[in-house]
Design a protein around this motif. Structure first.
Motif, PDB file in Angstrom:
ATOM      1  N   ALA A 273       0.855  -1.195   0.000  1.00 23.80           N
ATOM      2  CA  ALA A 273       0.000   0.000   0.000  1.00 23.80           C
ATOM      3  C   ALA A 273       0.884   1.236   0.000  1.00 23.80           C
ATOM      4  N   PRO A 274       0.405   2.315  -0.607  1.00 24.31           N
ATOM      5  CA  PRO A 274       1.205   3.542  -0.628  1.00 24.31           C
ATOM      6  C   PRO A 274       0.908   4.419   0.594  1.00 24.31           C
ATOM      7  N   LYS A 275       1.637   5.495   0.693  1.00 22.73           N
ATOM      8  CA  LYS A 275       1.239   6.589   1.587  1.00 22.73           C
ATOM      9  C   LYS A 275       0.230   7.418   0.807  1.00 22.73           C
ATOM     10  N   PHE A 276      -0.786   7.874   1.479  1.00 25.87           N
ATOM     11  CA  PHE A 276      -1.822   8.630   0.778  1.00 25.87           C
ATOM     12  C   PHE A 276      -1.673  10.124   1.069  1.00 25.87           C
ATOM     13  N   LEU A 277      -1.337  10.885   0.037  1.00 24.44           N
ATOM     14  CA  LEU A 277      -1.309  12.352   0.215  1.00 24.44           C
ATOM     15  C   LEU A 277      -2.763  12.831   0.262  1.00 24.44           C
ATOM     16  N   ARG A 278      -3.112  13.470   1.345  1.00 23.67           N
ATOM     17  CA  ARG A 278      -4.528  13.815   1.493  1.00 23.67           C
ATOM     18  C   ARG A 278      -4.706  15.052   2.352  1.00 23.67           C
ATOM     19  N   VAL A 279      -5.882  15.621   2.235  1.00 23.81           N
ATOM     20  CA  VAL A 279      -6.204  16.783   3.057  1.00 23.81           C
ATOM     21  C   VAL A 279      -7.625  16.626   3.577  1.00 23.81           C
ATOM     22  N   ALA A 280      -7.808  16.952   4.833  1.00 22.84           N
ATOM     23  CA  ALA A 280      -9.151  16.942   5.398  1.00 22.84           C
ATOM     24  C   ALA A 280      -9.681  18.366   5.385  1.00 22.84           C
ATOM     25  N   LEU A 281     -10.970  18.486   5.136  1.00 19.14           N
ATOM     26  CA  LEU A 281     -11.567  19.809   4.989  1.00 19.14           C
ATOM     27  C   LEU A 281     -12.825  19.915   5.836  1.00 19.14           C
ATOM     28  N   ASP A 282     -13.057  21.110   6.368  1.00 19.12           N
ATOM     29  CA  ASP A 282     -14.301  21.356   7.094  1.00 19.12           C
ATOM     30  C   ASP A 282     -14.715  22.795   6.865  1.00 19.12           C
ATOM     31  N   ILE A 283     -16.014  23.020   6.705  1.00 17.70           N
ATOM     32  CA  ILE A 283     -16.472  24.399   6.506  1.00 17.70           C
ATOM     33  C   ILE A 283     -17.461  24.801   7.602  1.00 17.70           C
ATOM     34  N   GLU A 284     -17.526  26.101   7.875  1.00 24.26           N
ATOM     35  CA  GLU A 284     -18.544  26.614   8.788  1.00 24.26           C
ATOM     36  C   GLU A 284     -19.374  27.650   8.044  1.00 24.26           C
ATOM     37  N   VAL A 285     -20.675  27.575   8.305  1.00 25.99           N
ATOM     38  CA  VAL A 285     -21.618  28.448   7.623  1.00 25.99           C
ATOM     39  C   VAL A 285     -22.363  29.270   8.665  1.00 25.99           C
TER      40      VAL A 285
ATOM     41  N   TRP B 233      -8.336  21.067  -6.163  1.00 20.36           N
ATOM     42  CA  TRP B 233      -7.742  20.641  -7.432  1.00 20.36           C
ATOM     43  C   TRP B 233      -6.356  20.019  -7.225  1.00 20.36           C
ATOM     44  N   SER B 234      -5.819  20.169  -6.039  1.00 16.57           N
ATOM     45  CA  SER B 234      -4.405  19.821  -5.894  1.00 16.57           C
ATOM     46  C   SER B 234      -4.130  18.572  -5.062  1.00 16.57           C
ATOM     47  N   TYR B 235      -5.126  18.047  -4.398  1.00 11.94           N
ATOM     48  CA  TYR B 235      -4.870  16.859  -3.569  1.00 11.94           C
ATOM     49  C   TYR B 235      -5.476  15.599  -4.189  1.00 11.94           C
ATOM     50  N   PRO B 236      -4.727  14.511  -4.188  1.00 13.80           N
ATOM     51  CA  PRO B 236      -5.283  13.260  -4.720  1.00 13.80           C
ATOM     52  C   PRO B 236      -6.392  12.680  -3.844  1.00 13.80           C
ATOM     53  N   PHE B 237      -6.327  12.948  -2.530  1.00 15.39           N
ATOM     54  CA  PHE B 237      -7.374  12.437  -1.652  1.00 15.39           C
ATOM     55  C   PHE B 237      -7.872  13.565  -0.755  1.00 15.39           C
ATOM     56  N   VAL B 238      -9.180  13.694  -0.690  1.00 15.01           N
ATOM     57  CA  VAL B 238      -9.793  14.717   0.153  1.00 15.01           C
ATOM     58  C   VAL B 238     -10.711  14.013   1.147  1.00 15.01           C
ATOM     59  N   ILE B 239     -10.540  14.362   2.418  1.00 13.84           N
ATOM     60  CA  ILE B 239     -11.277  13.695   3.490  1.00 13.84           C
ATOM     61  C   ILE B 239     -12.281  14.682   4.091  1.00 13.84           C
TER      62      ILE B 239
END
Length: 894
Positions: free
Chosen positions: A244-256, A327-333
């Motif tokens: 298995a690879p290392k996963f380049l990823r970013v987690a995101l959260d928004i507030e409204v 647009w820049s991350y292969p994985f978005v959490i």
DNA sequence: GCGGACTGCTTACCT
DNA sequence: ACAGGTAAGCAGTCCGCG
């Protein structure tokens, strides 16, 4: 011909009026992003591509082709690879080309392309058949639109033109409901999750030396299997052994910023401002974007170190900056990004006049996917019951970021005293960042366990990572069965045809409303028993499916000579001539887990990271195996076959009954047993090995010693016992004291008893232990009577609402009463929410804990509950609750 | 009008 | 949308009770 777009194959909710601007095709969208010079595009795989992981597949409507997303772990980029083999969508039918040509609406259908003759093996008729392949220009022409699909036209229109041998009832259409990209994966024999290279624009599975070595090693272990079985072991091993690879990823959260803070804003309207967005990435990116607003103070809270804060004076610019990240991350959490964060971002962007083609999100009916990378919605993943129970052993209870975070990574959300509108910038930033940090940590703990689990499940099930993380175990199982059908050129049968051919069940369930009889539970012998060995069958049901050759093809097969091969306790017979796919696939997977992965995950000589990788694999396989029998009894399963489920359970009963008899012959006392386990009182080593040997020889199944209790405590109740292991740890099964809905006050007393019992080593130790336990109970009782409790929360029962509160019509259980009282006070609960209530003296006898006061607590109810909770153990210890508390009364008078 | 026997509903658990 | 079996508490019903 209408232009086809990527969007076409995902049903999209209607855009609001202002946003009706025509959606831009996929490749153009990418070009736009490139134009904005945000990142390196296009991500089209070059002629030669370094080894990359197949992480996702979809249909690109613009290109009219299957699209594979490849993750190249060195550059950490996603590359796109389009089909170049000319593969097209299709379905199959038993009508001839001649017949089909008479159906005008089919021939003139804009999506229709051509017919082909195909030879398949029909697994229900058990013979080769000729079918017509109806090939279409795009997947939606086959099915997926509400009306006018090819799969619906055929049976509807055909009777009008019929002058052939096939009657309308006999018309069949097959494989019309398989997603196009899945069909593509099966036909091209591609393996999601595996490593591919692109050479001369061709996708080529990369061969790994180490994997080959291990596969060889595994095959050596299974050398006594038949060639057919070995082939399946080989297939699974290849899929599972790849790294298995290392996963380049970013987690995101928004507030409204919502006008009514308690209500979640509707993403479709997206009428409120997005005021804060946070990112937490595996590359160390820790950023918060804040919208500048009038009258908001800076605040003086401390953000975690290295979190950078960026201010935006317009919401549009803020969202565009968010899109740049997407647009820049292969994985978005995300946590619930499908239904909220990504959906809201999309519609808000469109409301603010951002062009559709600049939005990196594809909004579907139930999910939100990314144009570039892979979006994993952790809410969907952790909501999955198989994941909850088997992968994380029920450690979290509510599927909320707070609860899952607390249970798995010991992080909780920041509690807010104020509404978003009243927070300072730093308070808001801190709150928002914590959420994305928890989401990120949930994919990071235990060496990226969650990401790897999804990868392994993608391999087993041949599904894109997005789908595997969103769908349930029955889909995973269905898909590897479908894959095998295509590989062997078998027609994939329709569910109704399986049911018609194999019929329903014949046994009667003990529980009203169930379809067939299940497992046996042996009545326990009450009391305290020292030196108890627990033997069990590792994966009993998968073993049965393997040894008894169970599957929809083999059960009630057509050979007259198989009719004598009866399943004990039923009138079903099983084929003796041909192995069923289910039997081979599930059987080999079970063997591989038991004989290889479980051992590898415990092998001390291996480096820790490899051991943990093996542990993830065996855990993923366990999840699959645990459900592999149940699916055949679930009418929602595409290969639903009640007699298969019924036969499996019947053989299970037969098996354990035989063991019980054998144990009797060997003069071993059986204290208890449930489904696949036996509790043996003080057995000798010889007795155990005799029992195991006999089982191996006669039943062709393994029976192992699972654990040994120093002592075990049984009441007369089934599924209720307590066992103390050699190391002093205590197993509590089914007792009220372990249920999570009981008041903490009672649970604490129960836990004190548990700790005391853990210290008992020999029968004489019990004398003092009994006295101490009586003391614990007395103490607890007195506290109740004197109304001494720390807080009302300690007395609360916590019960999950199984349904919406208005949905209870037959009865009104106490927790629903409490929920309705809460509703009168303006707090609305929904299905799945947890309600906490205490028992009070006056009329409805319950009150939500928030509204209750100490003085109205019905103490006697709690004493009653204490009584019944402890009775489950006291029975066996020869103690009596009333005597224990009665004694105190005497003492008080003396 | 009320209590006991009974059934059914609901939740949480076991395998 | 994997299965069936068990425990427990409570809601609701029926029936008897001069």
């Amino acid at each position: 011909m209408p232009q086809r777009h990527l969007e076409d194959f995902r049903v999209e909710p209607k855009l609001s009026k202002e946003n009706e601007a025509k959606a831009l095709p996929f490749t153009e969208a990418v070009a736009v992003a490139k134009e904005r010079k945000t990142h390196t595009f296009p991500p089209i795989a070059p002629e030669k591509l370094q080894p990359s992981y197949f992480v996702s597949a979809t249909y690109d409507g613009r290109a009219g082709k299957a699209l594979i997303k490849l993750y190249e772990p060195v550059s950490s980029k996603i590359f796109f690879w389009h089909d170049n083999t000319g593969h097209m969508p299709y379905c199959l039918t038993n009508l001839s080309q001649y017949d089909l040509e008479k159906i005008d609406r089919l021939i003139k259908h804009p999506g229709f392309d051509h017919f082909e003759l195909a030879e398949k093996f029909d697994p229900l008729l058990n013979k080769d058949v000729k079918v017509t392949k109806i090939v279409a220009k795009d997947p939606l022409a086959i099915g997926g639109r509400p009306t006018g699909c090819i799969r619906d036209i055929i049976p509807k229109e055909f009777p009008n033109v019929s002058d052939t041998l096939v009657s309308p009832e006999q018309i069949k259409v097959w494989e019309s409901r398989i997603k196009y990209y899945q069909s593509y994966i099966y036909d091209r024999m591609l393996s999601p999750g595996m490593i591919y290279e692109v050479r001369d624009s061709k996708l080529i599975l990369k061969s790994m030396e180490e994997t080959e070595r291990n596969v060889k090693c595994i095959k050596e272990i299974f050398k006594d299997c038949t060639d057919e079985e070995l082939q399946f072991v080989d297939q699974w091993a290849r899929l599972l052994e790849y790294p298995a690879p290392k996963f380049l990823r970013v987690a995101l959260d928004i507030e409204v910023l919502a006008p009514i803070p308690t209500r979640m804003p509707d993403p479709r309207e997206a009428s409120c401002q997005i005021i804060c967005v946070s990112f937490c990435g595996s590359d160390g990116q820790r950023r918060v974007f804040l919208l500048k607003r009038d009258g908001v103070r800076e605040g003086n809270e401390h953000l975690p170190a290295d979190v950078s804060v960026e201010y935006f004076d317009s919401e549009k610019k803020l969202i565009q900056a968010v899109f740049d990240v997407l647009w820049s991350y292969p994985f978005v959490i995300t946590f619930n990004g499908d239904d909220f964060d990504l959906r809201y971002l999309t519609y808000r962007a469109l409301n603010l006049g951002i062009r559709r083609n600049e939005v990196p999100i594809e909004v579907g009916r139930r999910n939100c996917l990314l144009r570039y990378g892979v979006h994993i919605d952790l809410y969907k993943f952790f909501f999955n019951r198989s994941i909850q129970f088997y992968a994380f052993s029920n450690r979290y209870r509510d599927v909320t970021l707070d609860d899952v975070g607390k249970a798995l990574v010991r992080m909780e959300k920041i509690r807010l005293e104020k509404n978003f509108g009243e927070l300072t910038y730093t308070e808001l930033a801190k709150y928002c960042f914590r959420d994305s940090e928890i989401a990120f940590m949930l994919t990071d703990f235990d060496d990226e366990l969650v990401m790897k689990l999804i990868l392994v499940l993608a391999r087993i099930s041949s599904m894109p990572m997005e789908d595997v993380s969103r769908q349930g175990v029955s889909r995973w199982i269905r898909n590897f069965l479908h894959r095998e059908h295509r590989r062997r050129n078998l027609l994939i049968p329709n569910a109704e045809d399986i049911l018609a051919a194999k019929g329903k069940t014949t046994t009667t369930a003990i529980i009203k409303g169930k379809k067939y009889k299940g497992a046996i539970v042996v009545d326990p012998i009450p009391g305290v028993h020292f030196n108890v060995s627990v033997m069990d069958f590792p994966s009993l049901y998968p073993s049965i499916i393997k040894v008894w050759n169970l599957g929809y093809q083999s059960i009630l097969c057509q050979h007259p000579e198989c009719r004598t091969n009866l399943v004990p306790g039923t009138s079903h017979w099983v084929c003796t001539k041909k192995r069923a796919l289910e039997s081979l696939l599930i059987g080999s997977l079970r063997d591989l887990r038991v004989e290889w992965y479980k051992q590898k995950s415990k092998e001390k000589a291996l480096p820790a990271d490899l051991r943990s990788w093996y542990n993830i694999i065996q855990g993923a396989v366990k999840v699959i195996l645990n459900a592999s029998y149940g699916v055949f009894g679930a009418d929602s399963f595409d290969l639903y076959c009640p007699p298969v489920a019924e036969a499996t359970a019947a053989i299970g009963r037969h098996t354990i009954t035989q063991i019980l008899n054998r144990a009797k012959q060997l003069a071993i006392q059986v204290l208890y047993g449930d489904t696949d386990s036996l509790f043996l009182k003080n057995p000798s080593k010889e007795q155990i090995s005799q029992l195991a040997q006999w089982t191996e020889q006669e039943l062709k199944m393994s029976l192992d010693v699972d654990k040994v209790y120093r002592y075990a405590v049984f009441s007369q109740r089934k599924k209720n016992y307590l066992g103390v292991l050699e190391d002093g740890s205590v197993d509590v099964k089914g007792l009220t004291g372990k249920k999570r809905n009981i008041p903490l006050f009672i649970k604490k007393a129960f836990d004190r008893m548990k700790e005391r019992l853990a210290k008992v080593k020999t029968p004489p130790d019990f004398e003092q232990a009994k006295k101490d336990i009586s003391e614990i109970i007395r103490d607890c009782y007195m506290c109740l009577k004197r109304r001494e409790w720390e807080s009302l929360n300690d007395l609360a029962f916590n019960v999950v609402l199984g349904e919406e509160p208005d949905h209870y019509t037959k009865t009104t259980p106490q927790h629903v009463k409490a929920a309705r009282i809460l509703k009168e006070n303006g707090i609305e609960l929904r299905a799945g929410d947890l309600i906490s209530f205490v028992k009070v003296v006056r009329d409805p006898h319950v009150k939500p804990v928030e509204l209750a006061t100490n003085s109205e607590v019905d103490v006697d109810k709690y004493v009653g509950y204490l009584h019944s909770t402890f009775d489950q153990v006291l029975d066996a210890l020869d103690l009596d609750f009333d005597e224990i508390i009665g004694l105190t009364k005497l003492e008080r008078f003396m």
